[in-house]
Design a protein around this motif. Structure first.
Motif, PDB file in Angstrom:
ATOM      1  N   LEU A  22       0.618  -1.113  -0.406  1.00  0.00           N
ATOM      2  CA  LEU A  22       0.020   0.380   0.313  1.00  0.00           C
ATOM      3  C   LEU A  22       0.401   0.877   0.094  1.00  0.00           C
ATOM      4  O   LEU A  22       0.786   2.754  -0.830  1.00  0.00           O
ATOM      5  CB  LEU A  22      -0.389  -0.118   1.012  1.00  0.00           C
ATOM      6  CG  LEU A  22      -2.016  -0.490   1.354  1.00  0.00           C
ATOM      7  CD1 LEU A  22      -3.168  -0.865   2.864  1.00  0.00           C
ATOM      8  CD2 LEU A  22      -3.190  -0.752   0.296  1.00  0.00           C
ATOM      9  N   VAL A  23       1.666   1.043   0.684  1.00  0.00           N
ATOM     10  CA  VAL A  23       3.179   2.194   0.911  1.00  0.00           C
ATOM     11  C   VAL A  23       3.311   2.934  -0.605  1.00  0.00           C
ATOM     12  O   VAL A  23       3.725   3.931  -1.271  1.00  0.00           O
ATOM     13  CB  VAL A  23       3.796   1.983   1.922  1.00  0.00           C
ATOM     14  CG1 VAL A  23       5.340   2.942   1.712  1.00  0.00           C
ATOM     15  CG2 VAL A  23       3.124   2.689   3.176  1.00  0.00           C
ATOM     16  N   ALA A  24       3.694   1.457  -1.005  1.00  0.00           N
ATOM     17  CA  ALA A  24       4.782   1.821  -2.655  1.00  0.00           C
ATOM     18  C   ALA A  24       3.547   2.199  -3.522  1.00  0.00           C
ATOM     19  O   ALA A  24       4.068   3.373  -4.584  1.00  0.00           O
ATOM     20  CB  ALA A  24       5.132   0.515  -2.723  1.00  0.00           C
ATOM     21  N   GLU A  25       2.460   1.747  -3.445  1.00  0.00           N
ATOM     22  CA  GLU A  25       1.603   2.745  -4.239  1.00  0.00           C
ATOM     23  C   GLU A  25       1.242   3.119  -4.069  1.00  0.00           C
ATOM     24  O   GLU A  25       0.721   4.846  -4.870  1.00  0.00           O
ATOM     25  CB  GLU A  25      -0.020   1.460  -4.513  1.00  0.00           C
ATOM     26  CG  GLU A  25      -0.805   1.976  -5.921  1.00  0.00           C
ATOM     27  CD  GLU A  25      -1.533   0.896  -5.819  1.00  0.00           C
ATOM     28  OE1 GLU A  25      -3.341   0.545  -5.584  1.00  0.00           O
ATOM     29  OE2 GLU A  25      -1.357  -0.432  -6.165  1.00  0.00           O
TER      30      GLU A  25
ATOM     31  N   GLN B 180       1.570   9.063  -5.481  1.00  0.00           N
ATOM     32  CA  GLN B 180       1.194  10.733  -5.353  1.00  0.00           C
ATOM     33  C   GLN B 180       2.897  11.407  -6.198  1.00  0.00           C
ATOM     34  O   GLN B 180       3.423  12.760  -7.247  1.00  0.00           O
ATOM     35  CB  GLN B 180       2.361  10.971  -4.016  1.00  0.00           C
ATOM     36  CG  GLN B 180       0.948  10.812  -2.219  1.00  0.00           C
ATOM     37  CD  GLN B 180       0.324  11.841  -2.228  1.00  0.00           C
ATOM     38  OE1 GLN B 180      -1.372  11.747  -3.411  1.00  0.00           O
ATOM     39  NE2 GLN B 180       0.645  12.700  -2.403  1.00  0.00           N
ATOM     40  N   GLY B 181       3.843  10.502  -7.371  1.00  0.00           N
ATOM     41  CA  GLY B 181       4.505  10.775  -7.699  1.00  0.00           C
ATOM     42  C   GLY B 181       4.044  11.184  -9.325  1.00  0.00           C
ATOM     43  O   GLY B 181       3.927  12.454  -9.548  1.00  0.00           O
TER      44      GLY B 181
ATOM     45  N   LEU C 227      -6.750   1.686  -4.081  1.00  0.00           N
ATOM     46  CA  LEU C 227      -7.511   3.147  -3.446  1.00  0.00           C
ATOM     47  C   LEU C 227      -8.313   4.407  -4.018  1.00  0.00           C
ATOM     48  O   LEU C 227      -7.329   4.634  -5.004  1.00  0.00           O
ATOM     49  CB  LEU C 227      -6.453   4.288  -2.527  1.00  0.00           C
ATOM     50  CG  LEU C 227      -6.760   3.204  -1.376  1.00  0.00           C
ATOM     51  CD1 LEU C 227      -5.611   4.053  -0.269  1.00  0.00           C
ATOM     52  CD2 LEU C 227      -7.585   2.539  -0.291  1.00  0.00           C
ATOM     53  N   GLY C 228      -9.724   4.915  -4.733  1.00  0.00           N
ATOM     54  CA  GLY C 228     -10.295   5.486  -5.287  1.00  0.00           C
ATOM     55  C   GLY C 228      -9.964   6.573  -5.352  1.00  0.00           C
ATOM     56  O   GLY C 228      -9.411   7.268  -4.509  1.00  0.00           O
ATOM     57  N   SER C 229     -10.960   7.811  -5.735  1.00  0.00           N
ATOM     58  CA  SER C 229     -10.499   9.002  -6.187  1.00  0.00           C
ATOM     59  C   SER C 229     -11.365  10.063  -5.365  1.00  0.00           C
ATOM     60  O   SER C 229     -11.381  11.151  -4.722  1.00  0.00           O
ATOM     61  CB  SER C 229     -10.427  10.834  -6.885  1.00  0.00           C
ATOM     62  OG  SER C 229     -11.607   9.799  -8.072  1.00  0.00           O
TER      63      SER C 229
ATOM     64  N   LEU D 175      -6.527   8.854   2.620  1.00  0.00           N
ATOM     65  CA  LEU D 175      -5.469   7.636   2.363  1.00  0.00           C
ATOM     66  C   LEU D 175      -4.297   7.074   2.066  1.00  0.00           C
ATOM     67  O   LEU D 175      -3.095   7.009   2.396  1.00  0.00           O
ATOM     68  CB  LEU D 175      -6.398   6.419   2.126  1.00  0.00           C
ATOM     69  CG  LEU D 175      -7.463   6.413   3.499  1.00  0.00           C
ATOM     70  CD1 LEU D 175      -8.011   4.938   3.419  1.00  0.00           C
ATOM     71  CD2 LEU D 175      -6.430   6.246   4.925  1.00  0.00           C
ATOM     72  N   VAL D 176      -4.307   7.954   0.751  1.00  0.00           N
ATOM     73  CA  VAL D 176      -3.177   7.720   0.000  1.00  0.00           C
ATOM     74  C   VAL D 176      -2.496   8.222   0.590  1.00  0.00           C
ATOM     75  O   VAL D 176      -0.390   8.242   0.795  1.00  0.00           O
ATOM     76  CB  VAL D 176      -3.726   8.150  -1.931  1.00  0.00           C
ATOM     77  CG1 VAL D 176      -1.947   8.694  -2.901  1.00  0.00           C
ATOM     78  CG2 VAL D 176      -4.226   6.912  -2.479  1.00  0.00           C
ATOM     79  N   THR D 177      -2.112   9.751   1.045  1.00  0.00           N
ATOM     80  CA  THR D 177      -1.644  11.295   1.107  1.00  0.00           C
ATOM     81  C   THR D 177      -0.690  10.199   2.526  1.00  0.00           C
ATOM     82  O   THR D 177       0.743  10.328   2.419  1.00  0.00           O
ATOM     83  CB  THR D 177      -1.906  12.311   1.321  1.00  0.00           C
ATOM     84  OG1 THR D 177      -2.995  12.448   0.003  1.00  0.00           O
ATOM     85  CG2 THR D 177      -1.016  13.634   1.961  1.00  0.00           C
ATOM     86  N   MET D 178      -1.908  10.005   3.551  1.00  0.00           N
ATOM     87  CA  MET D 178      -1.554   9.002   4.240  1.00  0.00           C
ATOM     88  C   MET D 178      -0.219   8.364   4.051  1.00  0.00           C
ATOM     89  O   MET D 178       0.676   7.898   5.365  1.00  0.00           O
ATOM     90  CB  MET D 178      -2.322   8.706   5.381  1.00  0.00           C
ATOM     91  CG  MET D 178      -1.528   7.962   6.607  1.00  0.00           C
ATOM     92  SD  MET D 178      -3.377   7.716   7.911  1.00  0.00           S
ATOM     93  CE  MET D 178      -3.869   6.243   7.149  1.00  0.00           C
ATOM     94  N   LEU D 179      -0.485   7.428   3.467  1.00  0.00           N
ATOM     95  CA  LEU D 179       0.360   6.523   3.207  1.00  0.00           C
ATOM     96  C   LEU D 179       2.262   6.574   2.626  1.00  0.00           C
ATOM     97  O   LEU D 179       2.780   5.891   2.675  1.00  0.00           O
ATOM     98  CB  LEU D 179       0.442   5.481   2.999  1.00  0.00           C
ATOM     99  CG  LEU D 179      -1.636   4.871   3.536  1.00  0.00           C
ATOM    100  CD1 LEU D 179      -2.375   3.530   2.592  1.00  0.00           C
ATOM    101  CD2 LEU D 179      -0.793   3.555   4.411  1.00  0.00           C
ATOM    102  N   SER D 180       1.896   7.084   2.190  1.00  0.00           N
ATOM    103  CA  SER D 180       2.456   8.165   0.765  1.00  0.00           C
ATOM    104  C   SER D 180       3.662   8.656   2.364  1.00  0.00           C
ATOM    105  O   SER D 180       4.859   9.478   1.371  1.00  0.00           O
ATOM    106  CB  SER D 180       2.404   8.656   0.072  1.00  0.00           C
ATOM    107  OG  SER D 180       1.602  10.153   0.494  1.00  0.00           O
ATOM    108  N   ALA D 181       3.218   8.866   3.105  1.00  0.00           N
ATOM    109  CA  ALA D 181       4.467   9.947   4.347  1.00  0.00           C
ATOM    110  C   ALA D 181       5.873   9.163   4.179  1.00  0.00           C
ATOM    111  O   ALA D 181       5.548   7.935   4.112  1.00  0.00           O
ATOM    112  CB  ALA D 181       3.679  10.113   5.210  1.00  0.00           C
TER     113      ALA D 181
END
Length: 511
Positions: free
Chosen positions: A237-240, A245-246, A259-261, A268-274
């Motif tokens: 999940l973090v890698a995705e 984010q990239g 995860l959808g938009s 959740l995408v923003t949190m997991l990419s931290a």
């Protein structure tokens, strides 16, 4: 008259003999009771500390003589202990009918206690668990010392048993201090906290993905059958999330397969990419390349994004774009939505504190427990970090319980009317089986316990002991290297660093 006197004298002699034999028999009964009491106490203590039988461990309980041929590598203090024990054994004799014998006492409890101690001392090797082993032996001896009435001084002993045991305990205290200074248990405990923390995050993810989000937010759940697989792990999940984010920054695909938009999906995408989420599952080399937690990187806007989600989900009712399951969008479930947001918030905090803990692990591995204890600022910062982590863990659990309570109520409501349940409802019900609440509770208890263990490993009292042991070692080194005898025996030129420190005290002060 003479006959009567002789008869009376003979009678007194007989009575005296009977009294003497009776006293001896009474003494022997007392001795047997005393021996049974000693055996009972010793076996109970030995079983408590070492989970074994003292009687089985010592066999015949025969006193041995080891001092003349002790191994060269044996710790000098343990060698001294063996000599103290054998001095006691040499002066201890057995008794027959209450009379001291010339034979040594074998097979009694005191001999068994001391022989088992000698055997352990011969097998002792300094290592990672040496402090614990010596500590257990020291505690065992101290417990024996707390029974002076049971192990009272005997007329058969030239040196009292407990006096000998007290001298042995003093030597063991020195061995324990040295082992404590050398041990690296703090590193093992910190590593255990990090390992349990990763497991906790893995176990909490199904709560985030399988309770309140709809299928537009958790895309993988849409179309899943009865054999639906569990949600992806943290690393995937973090890698995705980092890739998404990239992509949003023009460096790749900006769409997630999981995860959808929706507002929730983007949060959740923003949190997991931290960075702290990346740090949690990354190797040491990756962490060193990525830099410390707190630097600018993808995902650092997680608090702001979560606040935006909080503002939207904090309204009485929310729209489909929020990402919440239809059942949980109304005003009745406002409290449930807030609890879900608290799960996100406190999980983010837990992961952040775990990521900050990793440098402490590297330091402990490199420098042992003394590295964590020696600097007050470092020790206090670690203790403060652990307190914050414990608080966040408690808050995470409370929020999780609230979310799961609402989810189970909805599950029961659907189960009562399965005929009317839609396919999306069935898929949601199937997803809940991936939430392992018992496992989460076990992880929570273990994490709190391990945090307390780390605290004890770096406590100020222990820091004082470690510094004292380190100071003593430095003093011994400085005294030896700075002595005239050392200089006289050296054939090579003295290093410049040693020439600068001609006085050992100056070297010690610099150290």
């Amino acid at each position: 008259w003479l006959k009567r006197w002789l008869a009376m004298f003979g009678g007194l002699e007989f009575v005296g003999g009977v009294v003497l034999v009776g006293a001896a028999a009474q003494w022997n009964r007392w001795a047997q009771e005393q021996a049974l009491s000693e055996e009972r106490v010793a076996n109970e203590l030995y079983s408590h500390f070492f989970h074994a039988s003292l009687l089985e461990r010592t066999g015949e309980g025969v006193a041995t003589v080891l001092a003349p041929s002790l191994p060269d590598g044996l710790d000098t203090r343990l060698a001294q202990c063996i000599k103290l024990i054998e001095r006691y054994q040499k002066g201890k004799k057995s008794r027959f009918l209450g009379m001291k014998s010339t034979a040594t006492a074998d097979g009694d409890t005191r001999t068994r206690i001391l022989e088992e101690l000698k055997e352990w001392m011969l097998s002792y090797r300094a290592g990672d668990s040496s402090a614990k082993k010596v500590g257990m032996r020291l505690a065992y001896c101290r417990q024996l010392l707390l029974h002076p009435r049971i192990f009272a001084a005997s007329s058969t002993e030239e040196v009292a048993f407990l006096s000998t045991l007290a001298l042995v305990s003093r030597q063991l205290e020195e061995v324990a201090k040295e082992a404590l200074a050398a041990q690296r248990s703090g590193a093992a405990k910190v590593e255990r906290v990090l390992a349990l923390g990763r497991q906790m995050v893995e176990a909490v993810l199904p709560v985030l993905l399988c309770t309140l989000p709809d299928e537009a937010t958790v895309i993988r759940r849409a179309g899943a059958g009865s054999d639906s697989s569990p949600p992806p792990g943290v690393a995937a999940l973090v890698a995705e999330a980092v890739a998404v984010q990239g992509g949003a920054s023009g460096r790749g695909a900006a769409h997630s397969r999981v995860l959808g938009s929706s507002t929730l999906g983007r949060s959740l995408v923003t949190m997991l990419s931290a960075k702290h989420f990346r740090t949690l599952s990354a190797g040491d080399e990756e962490v060193l390349v990525d830099g410390p937690v707190g630097g600018a990187s993808a995902g650092e806007g997680a608090p702001q994004r979560l606040q935006e989600l909080h503002n939207e989900w904090g309204q009485d009712s929310v729209s489909r774009a929020s990402g919440a399951l239809e059942t949980f969008r109304d005003a009745e479930h406002l409290g449930t939505r807030k609890s879900y947001l608290d799960v996100c918030k406190h999980l983010d905090t837990v992961v952040y504190f775990l990521a900050v803990l990793r440098p402490y692990l590297r330091l402990a591995v490199a420098g042992g427990d003394l590295a964590l204890c020696s600097t007050p600022w470092l020790r206090e910062s670690l203790l403060h970090l652990l307190q914050e982590l414990e608080k966040a863990l408690v808050q995470l659990r409370q929020a999780r319980l609230e979310v799961m309570r609402a989810a189970k109520q909805q599950l029961q409501s659907l189960a009562r009317n399965m005929q009317r349940a839609k396919a999306v409802d069935v898929r949601w019900m199937q997803g809940l089986r991936h939430v392992e609440e018992n496992h989460l509770d076990t992880l929570h208890r273990s994490l709190i316990f391990e945090c307390l263990e780390v605290r004890s490993a770096v406590a100020a009292v222990r820091a004082s002991d470690l510094r004292a042991a380190g100071r003593q070692g430095l003093q011994e080194i400085a005294s030896a290297v700075g002595s005239a005898d050392f200089q006289a025996r050296c054939s090579l030129r003295q290093p410049a660093a040693l020439e600068f420190h001609q006085e050992p005290q100056r070297a010690l002060a610099d150290a």
